[in-house]
Design a protein around this motif. Structure first.
Motif, PDB file in Angstrom:
ATOM      1  N   GLU A 111       0.826  -1.206   0.000  1.00  0.00           N
ATOM      2  CA  GLU A 111       0.000   0.000   0.000  1.00  0.00           C
ATOM      3  C   GLU A 111       0.867   1.265   0.000  1.00  0.00           C
ATOM      4  OE1 GLU A 111      -0.250  -1.699   4.302  1.00  0.00           O
ATOM      5  OE2 GLU A 111      -0.041  -2.429   2.248  1.00  0.00           O
ATOM      6  N   GLY A 114       1.874   2.095  -3.418  1.00  0.00           N
ATOM      7  CA  GLY A 114       0.771   2.405  -4.322  1.00  0.00           C
ATOM      8  C   GLY A 114       0.335   1.201  -5.146  1.00  0.00           C
ATOM      9  N   ARG A 275       3.219  12.108 -10.945  1.00  0.00           N
ATOM     10  CA  ARG A 275       2.005  12.494 -10.223  1.00  0.00           C
ATOM     11  C   ARG A 275       1.828  14.005 -10.315  1.00  0.00           C
ATOM     12  NH1 ARG A 275       2.813   9.955  -5.486  1.00  0.00           N
ATOM     13  NH2 ARG A 275       1.108   8.450  -5.398  1.00  0.00           N
ATOM     14  N   VAL A 281       3.766   7.756  -9.434  1.00  0.00           N
ATOM     15  CA  VAL A 281       2.755   6.810  -8.981  1.00  0.00           C
ATOM     16  C   VAL A 281       2.745   5.615  -9.942  1.00  0.00           C
ATOM     17  CG1 VAL A 281       0.931   8.015 -10.261  1.00  0.00           C
ATOM     18  CG2 VAL A 281       0.324   6.561  -8.326  1.00  0.00           C
ATOM     19  N   LEU A 327      -6.048   6.268 -12.544  1.00  0.00           N
ATOM     20  CA  LEU A 327      -5.206   7.358 -12.036  1.00  0.00           C
ATOM     21  C   LEU A 327      -5.684   8.710 -12.570  1.00  0.00           C
ATOM     22  CD1 LEU A 327      -1.650   5.732 -12.367  1.00  0.00           C
ATOM     23  CD2 LEU A 327      -2.969   6.098 -10.265  1.00  0.00           C
ATOM     24  N   GLU A 332      -4.810  11.975 -10.255  1.00  0.00           N
ATOM     25  CA  GLU A 332      -3.416  11.842  -9.831  1.00  0.00           C
ATOM     26  C   GLU A 332      -2.455  12.059 -10.982  1.00  0.00           C
ATOM     27  OE1 GLU A 332      -1.981   9.096  -6.931  1.00  0.00           O
ATOM     28  OE2 GLU A 332      -3.936   8.149  -6.741  1.00  0.00           O
TER      29      GLU A 332
END
Length: 359
Positions: A111, A114, A275, A281, A327, A332
């Motif tokens: 987590e 990501g 990002r 990300v 995303l 993001e």
């Protein structure tokens, strides 16, 4: 009292700026890679003499001799209070050069990276082959380290890693982890894999499937009941299947398809996108084993893998384009950047249009 190596000053700047890489090349000033972009430092160009002075202070004498003879060296440098770095030394047209890649001090959980939590299922298989793929700098080694850390915290296994060089140093928690480095403890990945078969491992991590011999040994290890984790430089599950087979001579490909079909358990393809708010990300494609997957491989129909991923959403599978689209919807990632990274651009453009976004 030993003096601090001069290269540490540059590495400290690198870490403070959050750079992933430091490039030192004769004839150019030092350059950092920050959030995927090259950023030259306001310094004088590195001369050949500068390079030798900076690197000879930290590279072991035997490794320096190897670099001088072969023109290339992979190595790991532990800079005391600054961090650990993967280093590649090589020769270029103006003279010697090096790239330092910063290796995080701590192994991050899925987590924190990501990554979707179902990634953990890739190491729940008792045996077989799991591939982590993506371009250079896409975080493959970091993901592998996270998978090994997850096993280490949740299982009691013998995990053997074969790396060039060792990046993330693991401490035994629930499992026993043996880490071997190409050059210092094994000549090649293939040799290390051959020896690993006699060392009673439950899991083998292969830093990179570089050549036909290493791929063959990895497939054979997976056939014997060991879980093999390895990386490749491909950007999707279907292209990974193609690459695994096509690396072999055509007369061997039918046999390899059968072997590969019998051991493949999953593929995680990943790439890093800038990002909007800074940093990067991951976007991922995730394929798990299903009853139909072996036949797709045996029959030489890797293009069907893309369809299997789309229909396997309920099983936790993710397509790369769906991951990138998510995303964008979470704001993001910039839509233009997302479109540039998408696999099926026509379908991706249509999906963006449904959301009222044009690129």
């Amino acid at each position: 009292m030993p003096t601090r190596p001069r290269i540490d000053d540059l590495l400290e700047i690198m870490v403070e700026m959050g750079a992933s890489d430091l490039h030192l090349a004769t004839g150019h000033p030092p350059i950092l890679r920050v959030v995927g972009q090259m950023a030259p430092l306001r310094m004088e160009s590195v001369t050949a003499e500068d390079f030798v002075q900076l690197l000879s202070e930290i590279v072991p004498e035997a490794s320096w001799a190897e670099f001088q003879a072969a023109g290339d060296l992979d190595w790991a440098y532990d800079a005391a209070t600054i961090g650990r770095f993967r280093v590649n030394l090589f020769k270029q047209e103006r003279g010697p050069a090096a790239v330092f890649r910063h290796v995080p001090d701590t192994t991050l959980a899925f987590e924190d990276l990501g990554l979707p939590m179902q990634v953990s299922r890739l190491v729940e298989y008792p045996n077989g082959l799991v591939l982590i793929t993506g371009p250079t700098g896409s975080g493959k080694s970091t993901t592998l380290a996270s998978l090994i850390d997850h096993l280490n915290r949740t299982r009691r296994l013998h995990i053997l890693t074969i790396e060039d060089p060792i990046e993330h140093v693991h401490t035994n928690i629930g499992s026993r982890i043996t880490q071997r480095e190409i050059g210092s403890s094994a000549r090649t990945f293939a040799d290390a894999l051959r020896l690993a078969m006699r060392e009673d491992p439950d899991v083998i991590l292969v830093g990179e499937l570089r050549d036909l011999e290493t791929i063959t040994m990895a497939l054979q290890a997976a056939e014997t009941g060991i879980l093999v984790l390895a990386t490749m430089h491909t950007n999707s599950a279907s292209r990974t299947v193609d690459r695994m087979v096509n690396v072999f001579p055509s007369v061997e490909q039918d046999a390899v398809r059968g072997m590969f079909a019998g051991v493949l358990k999953g593929i995680l393809a990943q790439q890093l996108l800038p990002r909007r708010t800074g940093g990067r990300v991951p976007a991922v494609e995730l394929l798990f084993w299903t009853m139909g997957l072996p036949n797709m491989i045996r029959e030489g129909k890797p293009h069907l893998v893309d369809g299997a991923i789309k229909t396997g959403k309920r099983l936790g599978m993710i397509s790369m384009d769906d991951s990138i689209l998510d995303l964008v919807r979470r704001r993001e990632v910039d839509p233009r950047e997302a479109f540039d990274r998408a696999i099926d651009k026509l379908a991706f453009r249509k999906a963006l249009a449904v959301d009222g976004v044009t690129v």
